[in-house]
Design a protein around this motif. Structure first.
Motif, PDB file in Angstrom:
ATOM      1  N   SER A  79     -22.733  39.828 -18.179  1.00 33.40           N
ATOM      2  CA  SER A  79     -22.866  41.202 -18.654  1.00 33.40           C
ATOM      3  C   SER A  79     -22.694  42.178 -17.496  1.00 33.40           C
ATOM      4  CB  SER A  79     -24.229  41.408 -19.318  1.00 33.40           C
ATOM      5  OG  SER A  79     -25.242  41.526 -18.330  1.00 33.40           O
ATOM      6  N   THR A  80     -22.310  43.384 -17.844  1.00 31.64           N
ATOM      7  CA  THR A  80     -22.114  44.426 -16.842  1.00 31.64           C
ATOM      8  C   THR A  80     -23.399  44.683 -16.072  1.00 31.64           C
ATOM      9  OG1 THR A  80     -20.439  45.461 -18.230  1.00 31.64           O
ATOM     10  CG2 THR A  80     -21.409  46.821 -16.511  1.00 31.64           C
ATOM     11  N   LYS A  81     -24.490  44.804 -16.794  1.00 26.03           N
ATOM     12  CA  LYS A  81     -25.770  45.094 -16.120  1.00 26.03           C
ATOM     13  C   LYS A  81     -26.181  43.943 -15.207  1.00 26.03           C
ATOM     14  CE  LYS A  81     -27.725  48.574 -19.143  1.00 26.03           C
ATOM     15  NZ  LYS A  81     -28.886  48.999 -19.926  1.00 26.03           N
ATOM     16  N   ASP A  82     -25.940  42.715 -15.629  1.00 16.94           N
ATOM     17  CA  ASP A  82     -26.262  41.579 -14.763  1.00 16.94           C
ATOM     18  C   ASP A  82     -25.419  41.606 -13.497  1.00 16.94           C
ATOM     19  OD1 ASP A  82     -28.176  40.635 -16.526  1.00 16.94           O
ATOM     20  OD2 ASP A  82     -26.889  39.045 -17.368  1.00 16.94           O
ATOM     21  N   ARG A  83     -24.154  41.971 -13.624  1.00 16.45           N
ATOM     22  CA  ARG A  83     -23.280  42.027 -12.446  1.00 16.45           C
ATOM     23  C   ARG A  83     -23.683  43.161 -11.515  1.00 16.45           C
ATOM     24  NH1 ARG A  83     -17.944  42.889 -14.403  1.00 16.45           N
ATOM     25  NH2 ARG A  83     -18.767  43.156 -16.484  1.00 16.45           N
ATOM     26  N   LEU A  84     -24.050  44.308 -12.087  1.00 13.88           N
ATOM     27  CA  LEU A  84     -24.507  45.415 -11.245  1.00 13.88           C
ATOM     28  C   LEU A  84     -25.802  45.046 -10.526  1.00 13.88           C
ATOM     29  CD1 LEU A  84     -23.706  48.457 -13.550  1.00 13.88           C
ATOM     30  CD2 LEU A  84     -22.715  48.011 -11.282  1.00 13.88           C
ATOM     31  N   ARG A  85     -26.747  44.460 -11.263  1.00 12.66           N
ATOM     32  CA  ARG A  85     -27.998  44.021 -10.636  1.00 12.66           C
ATOM     33  C   ARG A  85     -27.701  42.987  -9.552  1.00 12.66           C
ATOM     34  NH1 ARG A  85     -33.419  43.903 -11.102  1.00 12.66           N
ATOM     35  NH2 ARG A  85     -33.530  44.950 -13.111  1.00 12.66           N
ATOM     36  N   GLY A  86     -26.843  42.044  -9.850  1.00 10.48           N
ATOM     37  CA  GLY A  86     -26.503  41.010  -8.882  1.00 10.48           C
ATOM     38  C   GLY A  86     -25.910  41.590  -7.608  1.00 10.48           C
ATOM     39  N   ALA A  87     -25.048  42.596  -7.749  1.00 10.53           N
ATOM     40  CA  ALA A  87     -24.445  43.227  -6.573  1.00 10.53           C
ATOM     41  C   ALA A  87     -25.503  43.956  -5.744  1.00 10.53           C
ATOM     42  CB  ALA A  87     -23.335  44.186  -6.997  1.00 10.53           C
ATOM     43  N   LEU A  88     -26.376  44.709  -6.410  1.00 10.86           N
ATOM     44  CA  LEU A  88     -27.426  45.430  -5.687  1.00 10.86           C
ATOM     45  C   LEU A  88     -28.385  44.457  -5.000  1.00 10.86           C
ATOM     46  CD1 LEU A  88     -28.210  48.284  -8.255  1.00 10.86           C
ATOM     47  CD2 LEU A  88     -26.816  48.437  -6.175  1.00 10.86           C
ATOM     48  N   GLU A  89     -28.757  43.404  -5.697  1.00 13.70           N
ATOM     49  CA  GLU A  89     -29.664  42.420  -5.101  1.00 13.70           C
ATOM     50  C   GLU A  89     -28.992  41.678  -3.949  1.00 13.70           C
ATOM     51  OE1 GLU A  89     -30.934  40.119  -8.491  1.00 13.70           O
ATOM     52  OE2 GLU A  89     -32.568  41.532  -8.942  1.00 13.70           O
ATOM     53  N   ALA A  90     -27.699  41.407  -4.066  1.00 13.95           N
ATOM     54  CA  ALA A  90     -26.978  40.741  -2.978  1.00 13.95           C
ATOM     55  C   ALA A  90     -26.950  41.618  -1.734  1.00 13.95           C
ATOM     56  CB  ALA A  90     -25.561  40.386  -3.424  1.00 13.95           C
ATOM     57  N   LEU A  91     -26.801  42.935  -1.916  1.00 16.61           N
ATOM     58  CA  LEU A  91     -26.834  43.844  -0.772  1.00 16.61           C
ATOM     59  C   LEU A  91     -28.206  43.837  -0.102  1.00 16.61           C
ATOM     60  CD1 LEU A  91     -24.762  46.794  -2.209  1.00 16.61           C
ATOM     61  CD2 LEU A  91     -24.173  45.419  -0.203  1.00 16.61           C
ATOM     62  N   VAL A  92     -29.260  43.815  -0.912  1.00 15.49           N
ATOM     63  CA  VAL A  92     -30.616  43.741  -0.357  1.00 15.49           C
ATOM     64  C   VAL A  92     -30.768  42.467   0.460  1.00 15.49           C
ATOM     65  CG1 VAL A  92     -33.068  43.480  -0.935  1.00 15.49           C
ATOM     66  CG2 VAL A  92     -31.676  45.180  -2.147  1.00 15.49           C
ATOM     67  N   GLU A  93     -30.372  41.349  -0.112  1.00 19.17           N
ATOM     68  CA  GLU A  93     -30.503  40.064   0.590  1.00 19.17           C
ATOM     69  C   GLU A  93     -29.658  40.026   1.855  1.00 19.17           C
ATOM     70  OE1 GLU A  93     -32.836  37.882  -0.223  1.00 19.17           O
ATOM     71  OE2 GLU A  93     -33.341  39.284  -1.822  1.00 19.17           O
ATOM     72  N   LEU A  94     -28.459  40.573   1.775  1.00 17.53           N
ATOM     73  CA  LEU A  94     -27.578  40.618   2.946  1.00 17.53           C
ATOM     74  C   LEU A  94     -28.233  41.393   4.080  1.00 17.53           C
ATOM     75  CD1 LEU A  94     -24.656  40.104   4.111  1.00 17.53           C
ATOM     76  CD2 LEU A  94     -24.105  42.374   3.216  1.00 17.53           C
ATOM     77  N   ASP A  95     -28.719  42.575   3.767  1.00 20.98           N
ATOM     78  CA  ASP A  95     -29.307  43.421   4.813  1.00 20.98           C
ATOM     79  C   ASP A  95     -30.615  42.869   5.343  1.00 20.98           C
ATOM     80  OD1 ASP A  95     -27.193  45.181   4.821  1.00 20.98           O
ATOM     81  OD2 ASP A  95     -28.157  46.630   3.500  1.00 20.98           O
ATOM     82  N   LEU A  96     -31.481  42.397   4.453  1.00 19.74           N
ATOM     83  CA  LEU A  96     -32.773  41.887   4.913  1.00 19.74           C
ATOM     84  C   LEU A  96     -32.646  40.518   5.564  1.00 19.74           C
ATOM     85  CD1 LEU A  96     -35.172  43.028   2.057  1.00 19.74           C
ATOM     86  CD2 LEU A  96     -34.696  44.140   4.244  1.00 19.74           C
TER      87      LEU A  96
END
Length: 192
Positions: A79-96
């Motif tokens: 789903s679109t919302k799952d992909r958007l959430r996944g992208a935002l969460e991936a950025l958090v994980e990448l940075d942290l």
């Protein structure tokens, strides 16, 4: 006839990108670059012309790699919302997950150099535009699927997502744990 290059310029750009990303443009010295790349100053200048020219190549490389990474995340099945959430969460994980807490090289560059360097500002603007375009395409897809309110201005939502990502990447440089950033992700997703 000059001696042939004893190094791969593409590898040199990647290594230089790491130095610029970690230290910033102004704090990076030519000696930092030659030490990291493993070449002499003459080779650095003969190949790239100047520290700034090498920085421009490194920033362009960063722009391409990060944009392709985000576009791939947004292009996953689901789903679109799952992909958007996944992208935002991936950025958090990448940075942290980065022990140096470098954040985003484009955001760092925008704050450090863009006000006084038109070419750098243009490169950063292009990266931000590409990110915003990827978000807009995903939002529009979500609107067509009925997952996101079709009455919302997709361009405005994409600009908001870009601004949110920029803010999150700055926050991640000092965040003690992921809670604050995950709350931002939850708020964004709750607002879509």
């Amino acid at each position: 006839m000059g001696r042939p290059k004893q190094f791969d310029p593409d590898v040199a750009v990647d290594r230089a990108m790491g130095v610029f990303w970690r230290k910033g443009y102004a704090a990076t010295t030519p000696q930092d670059l030659v030490d990291e790349i493993g070449i002499g100053k003459g080779s650095l200048y003969n190949t790239f012309g100047s520290k700034h020219a090498l920085f421009e190549r490194a920033l362009a490389r960063y722009q391409d790699s990060q944009a392709e990474w985000l576009e791939a995340l947004l292009d996953h099945p689901g789903s679109t919302k799952d992909r958007l959430r996944g992208a935002l969460e991936a950025l958090v994980e990448l940075d942290l997950g980065d022990p140096d807490r470098r954040g985003c090289m484009a955001v760092n560059t925008a704050a450090e150099s863009a006000p006084s360097d038109a070419k750098t500002a243009d490169t950063v603007r292009k990266m931000f535009a590409r990110t915003e375009s990827a978000f807009r395409a995903t939002v529009e897809e979500g609107q067509r699927a009925g997952e996101i309110d079709g009455g919302r201005d997709a361009a405005a939502v994409a600009a908001w997502l870009l601004a949110t990502v920029i803010g999150m990447r700055v926050l991640a440089k000092t965040a003690e744990n992921p809670t604050q950033l995950r709350r931002v992700v939850d708020a964004v997703m709750g607002s879509l």
